[in-house]
Design an enzyme around this catalytic site. Structure first.
Site, mmCIF file in Angstrom:
data_model
loop_
_atom_site.group_PDB
_atom_site.id
_atom_site.type_symbol
_atom_site.label_atom_id
_atom_site.label_comp_id
_atom_site.label_asym_id
_atom_site.label_seq_id
_atom_site.Cartn_x
_atom_site.Cartn_y
_atom_site.Cartn_z
ATOM 1 N N THR A 1 0.842 -1.189 0.000
ATOM 2 C CA THR A 1 0.000 0.000 0.000
ATOM 3 C C THR A 1 0.875 1.236 0.000
ATOM 4 O O THR A 1 1.891 1.282 0.664
ATOM 5 C CB THR A 1 -0.917 0.011 1.234
ATOM 6 O OG1 THR A 1 -1.742 -1.134 1.194
ATOM 7 C CG2 THR A 1 -1.767 1.265 1.290
ATOM 8 N N ARG A 29 -12.884 -9.438 -3.315
ATOM 9 C CA ARG A 29 -12.755 -8.654 -2.091
ATOM 10 C C ARG A 29 -12.426 -7.207 -2.420
ATOM 11 O O ARG A 29 -11.564 -6.924 -3.226
ATOM 12 C CB ARG A 29 -11.644 -9.230 -1.210
ATOM 13 C CG ARG A 29 -11.384 -8.419 0.042
ATOM 14 C CD ARG A 29 -10.154 -8.975 0.766
ATOM 15 N NE ARG A 29 -9.876 -8.250 1.973
ATOM 16 C CZ ARG A 29 -9.120 -7.144 2.017
ATOM 17 N NH1 ARG A 29 -8.596 -6.640 0.924
ATOM 18 N NH2 ARG A 29 -8.897 -6.548 3.164
ATOM 19 N N VAL A 30 -13.129 -6.292 -1.799
ATOM 20 C CA VAL A 30 -12.833 -4.864 -1.926
ATOM 21 C C VAL A 30 -12.166 -4.440 -0.630
ATOM 22 O O VAL A 30 -12.714 -4.642 0.453
ATOM 23 C CB VAL A 30 -14.116 -4.035 -2.164
ATOM 24 C CG1 VAL A 30 -13.799 -2.560 -2.179
ATOM 25 C CG2 VAL A 30 -14.788 -4.466 -3.456
ATOM 26 N N THR A 52 -3.491 1.858 6.011
ATOM 27 C CA THR A 52 -3.169 0.595 5.370
ATOM 28 C C THR A 52 -3.237 -0.520 6.394
ATOM 29 O O THR A 52 -3.002 -0.302 7.576
ATOM 30 C CB THR A 52 -1.767 0.617 4.730
ATOM 31 O OG1 THR A 52 -1.553 -0.622 4.056
ATOM 32 C CG2 THR A 52 -0.669 0.827 5.753
ATOM 33 N N GLY A 53 -3.589 -1.680 5.931
ATOM 34 C CA GLY A 53 -3.661 -2.819 6.839
ATOM 35 C C GLY A 53 -4.774 -3.756 6.436
ATOM 36 O O GLY A 53 -5.135 -3.848 5.260
#
Length: 132
Positions: A1, A29-30, A52-53
Site C-alpha cells: 500500500t 474482495r474490496v 493501510t492494513g
C-alpha cells in the site's frame, strides 16, 4: 500500500491511498483503501488520513473518519487523535495496520499495530521524519 497526505500553504488538506491487496485475499474482495472514512479521508476542518492494513478492521471502525472526529469533537491535535483512534481500533476489533495523519494546523502523526510500517513526513518547520 502507498499512502500520501498533504497540506498546502492555503491550508487545504488531501489524502490518497492505493493498495496492492493482502496475500490470499478472497476473489472479489474490496479493500478499505477506496472507501472514504475507512482507508482514506480528508477534511480541511480536521485532518487528512491515509490508512493501510487489514481493511475489514478499518471498515468496521471507520478509522480514518474516527480520527477526524476526535479532532473535531474533542479538539485534539493529530498526535492525540491518532493515539485515541488506535486505542479504539485495538479495543474494538484488535485492528491490524497503520495510519499517517496531518491535521489542519499542519501537525503530523502516525501509528501502527503491525511489526513494521515504513513511513515518513516533512513537518511544517521543514524537519524530516522517517520511521520504520
Amino acid at each position: 500500500t502507498i499512502g500520501a497526505i498533504a497540506r498546502d500553504p492555503a491550508g487545504n488538506l488531501a489524502a490518497a491511498t492505493s493498495t496492492g491487496g493482502i496475500v490470499n485475499k478472497r476473489m472479489g474482495r474490496v479493500g478499505d483503501s477506496p472507501i472514504v472514512g475507512a482507508g482514506v479521508y480528508a477534511d480541511n476542518e480536521t485532518c487528512a488520513v491515509s490508512a493501510t492494513g487489514f481493511g475489514e478492521d478499518f471498515m468496521r471502525t471507520v478509522i480514518a473518519k474516527t480520527i477526524a472526529d476526535f479532532i473535531m469533537m474533542q479538539g485534539m491535535e493529530a498526535v492525540q487523535a491518532t493515539k485515541a483512534g488506535y486505542e479504539y481500533l485495538t479495543r474494538k476489533v484488535s485492528g491490524r495496520g497503520g495510519v499517517i495523519v496531518i491535521d489542519a494546523a499542519g501537525n503530523c502523526s502516525s501509528d501502527f499495530t503491525t511489526k513494521k510500517m515504513v513511513h515518513g513526513w516533512i513537518e511544517k518547520s521543514g524537519q524530516t521524519n522517517c520511521r520504520f
